[in-house]
Design a protein around this motif. Structure first.
Motif, PDB file in Angstrom:
ATOM      1  N   LEU A   1      -8.017 -72.310  63.231  1.00  0.00           N
ATOM      2  CA  LEU A   1      -8.158 -73.770  63.068  1.00  0.00           C
ATOM      3  C   LEU A   1      -8.465 -74.600  64.359  1.00  0.00           C
ATOM      4  O   LEU A   1      -9.183 -75.515  64.358  1.00  0.00           O
ATOM      5  CB  LEU A   1      -6.832 -74.470  62.567  1.00  0.00           C
ATOM      6  CG  LEU A   1      -6.588 -74.141  61.084  1.00  0.00           C
ATOM      7  CD1 LEU A   1      -5.029 -74.443  60.707  1.00  0.00           C
ATOM      8  CD2 LEU A   1      -7.613 -74.888  60.055  1.00  0.00           C
ATOM      9  N   ALA A   2      -8.142 -73.831  65.203  1.00  0.00           N
ATOM     10  CA  ALA A   2      -8.296 -74.377  66.711  1.00  0.00           C
ATOM     11  C   ALA A   2      -9.805 -74.049  67.031  1.00  0.00           C
ATOM     12  O   ALA A   2     -10.479 -74.967  67.453  1.00  0.00           O
ATOM     13  CB  ALA A   2      -7.464 -73.685  67.934  1.00  0.00           C
TER      14      ALA A   2
ATOM     15  N   ARG B   1      -9.782 -78.306  64.044  1.00  0.00           N
ATOM     16  CA  ARG B   1      -9.270 -78.995  62.872  1.00  0.00           C
ATOM     17  C   ARG B   1      -7.818 -79.192  63.434  1.00  0.00           C
ATOM     18  O   ARG B   1      -7.040 -79.557  62.366  1.00  0.00           O
ATOM     19  CB  ARG B   1      -9.391 -78.182  61.678  1.00  0.00           C
ATOM     20  CG  ARG B   1     -10.705 -78.034  60.961  1.00  0.00           C
ATOM     21  CD  ARG B   1     -10.920 -77.097  59.980  1.00  0.00           C
ATOM     22  NE  ARG B   1     -11.122 -77.487  58.762  1.00  0.00           N
ATOM     23  CZ  ARG B   1     -11.326 -76.800  57.586  1.00  0.00           C
ATOM     24  NH1 ARG B   1     -11.580 -75.604  57.898  1.00  0.00           N
ATOM     25  NH2 ARG B   1     -11.525 -77.389  56.342  1.00  0.00           N
ATOM     26  N   THR B   2      -7.293 -78.809  64.520  1.00  0.00           N
ATOM     27  CA  THR B   2      -5.997 -79.040  64.722  1.00  0.00           C
ATOM     28  C   THR B   2      -5.675 -80.520  64.821  1.00  0.00           C
ATOM     29  O   THR B   2      -4.412 -80.709  65.110  1.00  0.00           O
ATOM     30  CB  THR B   2      -5.858 -78.144  65.980  1.00  0.00           C
ATOM     31  OG1 THR B   2      -6.590 -78.456  67.019  1.00  0.00           O
ATOM     32  CG2 THR B   2      -5.476 -76.761  65.526  1.00  0.00           C
ATOM     33  N   LEU B   3      -6.507 -81.340  64.889  1.00  0.00           N
ATOM     34  CA  LEU B   3      -6.059 -82.778  64.952  1.00  0.00           C
ATOM     35  C   LEU B   3      -5.746 -83.203  63.717  1.00  0.00           C
ATOM     36  O   LEU B   3      -5.403 -84.722  63.760  1.00  0.00           O
ATOM     37  CB  LEU B   3      -6.994 -83.723  65.994  1.00  0.00           C
ATOM     38  CG  LEU B   3      -6.539 -83.875  67.325  1.00  0.00           C
ATOM     39  CD1 LEU B   3      -7.583 -84.669  68.163  1.00  0.00           C
ATOM     40  CD2 LEU B   3      -4.966 -84.505  67.501  1.00  0.00           C
ATOM     41  N   ASN B   4      -6.225 -82.720  62.628  1.00  0.00           N
ATOM     42  CA  ASN B   4      -5.900 -83.250  61.381  1.00  0.00           C
ATOM     43  C   ASN B   4      -4.735 -83.268  61.068  1.00  0.00           C
ATOM     44  O   ASN B   4      -3.639 -82.356  61.147  1.00  0.00           O
ATOM     45  CB  ASN B   4      -6.575 -82.117  60.477  1.00  0.00           C
ATOM     46  CG  ASN B   4      -6.786 -82.704  58.964  1.00  0.00           C
ATOM     47  OD1 ASN B   4      -5.788 -83.482  58.591  1.00  0.00           O
ATOM     48  ND2 ASN B   4      -7.743 -82.536  58.413  1.00  0.00           N
ATOM     49  N   LEU B   5      -4.110 -84.556  60.544  1.00  0.00           N
ATOM     50  CA  LEU B   5      -2.630 -84.878  60.286  1.00  0.00           C
ATOM     51  C   LEU B   5      -2.395 -85.030  59.095  1.00  0.00           C
ATOM     52  O   LEU B   5      -1.016 -84.771  58.572  1.00  0.00           O
ATOM     53  CB  LEU B   5      -2.481 -86.327  61.041  1.00  0.00           C
ATOM     54  CG  LEU B   5      -2.429 -86.522  62.620  1.00  0.00           C
ATOM     55  CD1 LEU B   5      -2.270 -87.970  62.769  1.00  0.00           C
ATOM     56  CD2 LEU B   5      -1.028 -85.696  62.989  1.00  0.00           C
ATOM     57  N   PHE B   6      -3.416 -84.917  58.066  1.00  0.00           N
ATOM     58  CA  PHE B   6      -2.700 -85.194  56.834  1.00  0.00           C
ATOM     59  C   PHE B   6      -3.136 -84.095  55.915  1.00  0.00           C
ATOM     60  O   PHE B   6      -2.546 -84.334  54.523  1.00  0.00           O
ATOM     61  CB  PHE B   6      -3.125 -86.768  56.193  1.00  0.00           C
ATOM     62  CG  PHE B   6      -2.408 -87.632  57.053  1.00  0.00           C
ATOM     63  CD1 PHE B   6      -0.998 -87.812  56.911  1.00  0.00           C
ATOM     64  CD2 PHE B   6      -2.981 -88.460  58.109  1.00  0.00           C
ATOM     65  CE1 PHE B   6      -0.240 -88.869  57.746  1.00  0.00           C
ATOM     66  CE2 PHE B   6      -2.291 -89.546  58.793  1.00  0.00           C
ATOM     67  CZ  PHE B   6      -1.103 -89.767  58.586  1.00  0.00           C
ATOM     68  N   ILE B   7      -3.930 -83.302  55.978  1.00  0.00           N
ATOM     69  CA  ILE B   7      -4.239 -82.253  55.191  1.00  0.00           C
ATOM     70  C   ILE B   7      -3.359 -80.814  55.436  1.00  0.00           C
ATOM     71  O   ILE B   7      -3.469 -80.634  56.389  1.00  0.00           O
ATOM     72  CB  ILE B   7      -5.727 -81.633  55.179  1.00  0.00           C
ATOM     73  CG1 ILE B   7      -6.654 -82.698  54.949  1.00  0.00           C
ATOM     74  CG2 ILE B   7      -5.933 -80.412  54.316  1.00  0.00           C
ATOM     75  CD1 ILE B   7      -8.077 -82.636  54.896  1.00  0.00           C
ATOM     76  N   PRO B   8      -2.652 -80.490  54.338  1.00  0.00           N
ATOM     77  CA  PRO B   8      -1.579 -79.395  54.430  1.00  0.00           C
ATOM     78  C   PRO B   8      -2.474 -78.235  55.116  1.00  0.00           C
ATOM     79  O   PRO B   8      -3.404 -77.709  54.718  1.00  0.00           O
ATOM     80  CB  PRO B   8      -1.300 -79.155  53.225  1.00  0.00           C
ATOM     81  CG  PRO B   8      -1.254 -80.324  52.295  1.00  0.00           C
ATOM     82  CD  PRO B   8      -2.655 -81.048  53.002  1.00  0.00           C
ATOM     83  N   ALA B   9      -1.952 -77.590  56.108  1.00  0.00           N
ATOM     84  CA  ALA B   9      -2.664 -76.608  56.821  1.00  0.00           C
ATOM     85  C   ALA B   9      -2.879 -75.282  55.801  1.00  0.00           C
ATOM     86  O   ALA B   9      -3.741 -74.781  55.989  1.00  0.00           O
ATOM     87  CB  ALA B   9      -1.642 -76.160  58.036  1.00  0.00           C
TER      88      ALA B   9
ATOM     89  N   LEU C   1      -6.287 -74.891  54.226  1.00  0.00           N
ATOM     90  CA  LEU C   1      -7.456 -74.643  55.346  1.00  0.00           C
ATOM     91  C   LEU C   1      -7.536 -73.419  55.620  1.00  0.00           C
ATOM     92  O   LEU C   1      -6.500 -72.619  55.736  1.00  0.00           O
ATOM     93  CB  LEU C   1      -7.249 -75.597  56.408  1.00  0.00           C
ATOM     94  CG  LEU C   1      -7.098 -77.069  56.186  1.00  0.00           C
ATOM     95  CD1 LEU C   1      -6.802 -78.010  57.422  1.00  0.00           C
ATOM     96  CD2 LEU C   1      -8.478 -77.564  55.498  1.00  0.00           C
TER      97      LEU C   1
END
Lengths: 250, 320
Positions: free
Chosen positions: A107-108, A112-120, A123
């Motif tokens: 993810l880094a 995409r690590t600044l994504n706050l609302f999609i459950p990890a 992904l």
């Protein structure tokens, strides 16, 4: 600068207070190569890696990556431009599962690590599973990384580094703590990555069979000074290298 | 594993707590409705604090500053400008967030005990500004007459209002903790060094998280003013910053619901014990000692240890 040179250091030096641990190291690594830096304990191998990856600040000299000067850049910036490393002592996320460890690194890399609302968990599923598969960790994907065996932690360490999709991978004693079978598997993987995706690899190692079995270029460090360089055969014949590395024929 | 089963395993507890919270006013006296309202507000405060403590691994002893900024923003807007409560809540989050951004910028450069001390020092700075600024904040007199609208004036309607706001706040916080950002916080907590070497600017993420935490502390503070009808500088003090620490430690900092459960224990005990004795701090101190010695992971820590939950429970069942 020659485009084929991926990493270059000019007069790279490091001192801790009055102790000089690396002195005027001029080093060049060509793109697509598997190379090793060897030397006895305390020779400065890990320090060299630490300077290249921004772990320590450089006391003197310069570091260039793909022609761009990266001396004393922040660690995360160096990782982002394509240099990642695996540590001598496994450096993982002990409280996360093996799967979460690898996913975090992927993810880094995917920014995409600044994504706050999609459950990890939604992904990078396939990429994570694929990387676990090729590093032989699929069976431990739900295991907390802290309780993995030493050998598996080293594999995970490698997976974390690979997840960043680097151009240059630095491996600090990648097979320490592994059985001979695991050592062979890991080095075969390294060789395959080099061959298939052209990944440039620089490693340190004490295991002579690994060094001479996989490295195309060897550089010998002794007391912080680069004393010999060349193909494994050339280094094998080099009296200075023999004298300072093992004190006997290598 | 069956998705429905995973969903139930993950969410049965928060859903059950939510329904219990709905029926509570029908079965308890008005005094206890007040107590449960306090539990909700302080629970949100503790959950917001736990973003920094439980998820990011840094102990802040100054989150009350942002709670206080939120409380004072709502108080000042309602008393001096007669703003409606609904408009005050987002503005309070904003002001608390700005406060956290300015002060957090310096705090996130440090780690461990130095981080804790600087957060506390900045908390005290906010406390003294509010304490000394009589013309604006009312100084040590605080602000009185922060009355909610008429339809929320009584205990039960305001309790439901708090329940709604806190529930929304907790859901947002939950999403954040389960997002890639939330996992990056765990990564920073577990191994800051490695996180830098996978290409993450740790300081930047710590600051963003500090601001988010500050905003939700501010939201909790904004609910407190109209609930208590007044605000005082003590809300920003270091002692008040200690409350979410106690709550998170009691409930379990490594579990999303831990701080809320800690708030239930802490606030309920406070209300119960102060009915018998004035030595409430003595009792709370003893409880903390017992928790730290007997169950260092808090209530949820001991539940996990006994095997009632898998290591990855309530929001953590993954990759099955």
């Amino acid at each position: 600068m020659n485009d084929d040179i991926i990493l270059q250091t000019d007069h790279l030096s490091k001192s801790f207070f009055k102790y000089q641990v690396l002195t005027d190291v001029n080093y060049q690594l060509m793109r697509g190569m598997i190379a090793a830096i060897i030397g006895p304990n305390g020779a400065g191998k890990s320090t060299f890696f630490n300077l290249v990856t921004g772990y320590h600040t450089v006391s003197g000299g310069n570091v260039f990556f793909k022609g761009q000067e990266i001396t004393n850049w922040a660690r995360h910036k160096i990782a982002k431009i394509g240099i990642t490393r695996a540590f001598q002592v496994s450096n993982i996320y002990p409280k996360l599962t093996t799967y979460e460890n690898v996913r975090q690194s992927i993810l880094a890399q995917q920014k995409r690590t600044l994504n706050l609302f999609i459950p990890a968990e939604r992904l990078a599923k396939q990429e994570t599973l694929d990387l676990l598969e090729i590093t032989g960790l699929s069976g431990f994907r739900n295991t907390e990384a802290g309780i993995l065996s030493q050998g598996d932690k080293k594999k995970l360490e490698l997976a974390l580094a690979l997840a960043s999709k680097p151009d240059l991978l630095l491996l600090d004693e990648p097979t320490a703590g592994m059985s001979s079978e695991e050592t062979h598997e890991t080095m075969q993987l390294v060789k395959r990555l080099n061959k298939e995706i052209g990944l440039t690899i620089l490693f340190t190692e004490h295991d002579i069979s690994v060094i001479f079995g996989y490295a195309q270029k060897l550089s010998v460090l002794h007391q912080g000074i680069l004393v010999a360089e060349g193909t494994p055969e050339e280094v094998r014949q080099n009296k200075e290298a023999q004298a300072c590395y093992l004190g006997e024929e290598i | 594993m069956d998705k429905k089963y995973i969903f139930i395993k993950r969410f049965w507890l928060p859903v059950a707590l939510f329904f219990i919270a709905i029926i509570l006013p029908f079965v308890v006296s008005e005094f206890w409705v007040h107590v449960f309202n306090e539990i909700l507000i302080l629970g949100l405060f503790a959950a917001a604090f736990n973003l920094v403590f439980g998820y990011m691994g840094q102990l802040s002893f100054g989150q009350a500053a942002y709670y206080g900024i939120g409380a004072y923003t709502t108080g000042l807007l309602m008393v001096k400008l007669q703003w409606p409560l609904f408009a005050c809540l987002p503005v309070s989050m904003l002001t608390a967030g700005i406060g956290a951004l300015i002060l957090g910028y310096f705090c996130v450069k440090l780690r461990g005990i130095y981080f804790a001390i600087l957060t506390m020092a900045f908390g005290q700075l906010v406390f003294f500004i509010i304490f000394q600024w009589y013309s604006f904040t009312g100084g040590d007199n605080g602000l009185q007459g922060i009355n909610p609208p008429e339809w929320l004036f009584k205990a039960i309607p305001y309790y439901y209002f708090s329940l709604a706001v806190v529930t929304i706040g907790m859901i947002i916080l939950y999403f954040i903790t389960e997002s890639p950002f939330g996992y990056t916080l765990r990564a920073i907590r577990d191994n800051t060094e490695r996180t830098e070497f996978i290409g993450i600017n740790v300081q930047r993420y710590m600051l963003i998280n500090f601001v988010i935490s500050g905003m939700f502390c501010g939201l909790a503070g904004a609910l407190w003013g109209p609930f208590n009808r007044s605000v005082a500088p003590d809300l920003c003090g270091w002692q008040h910053s200690g409350h979410p620490v106690f709550m998170a430690v009691m409930g379990g900092p490594h579990h999303f619901l831990g701080p809320m459960i800690g708030s239930v224990i802490f606030t309920f005990l406070n209300a119960f014990v102060t009915g018998f004795t004035e030595y409430w701090p003595l009792v709370s101190g003893l409880v903390i000692i017992v928790v730290v010695l007997v169950m260092p992971g808090g209530v949820f820590g001991i539940i996990k240890e006994k095997g009632y939950f898998s290591p990855r429970d309530v929001g953590d069942v993954k990759n099955e």
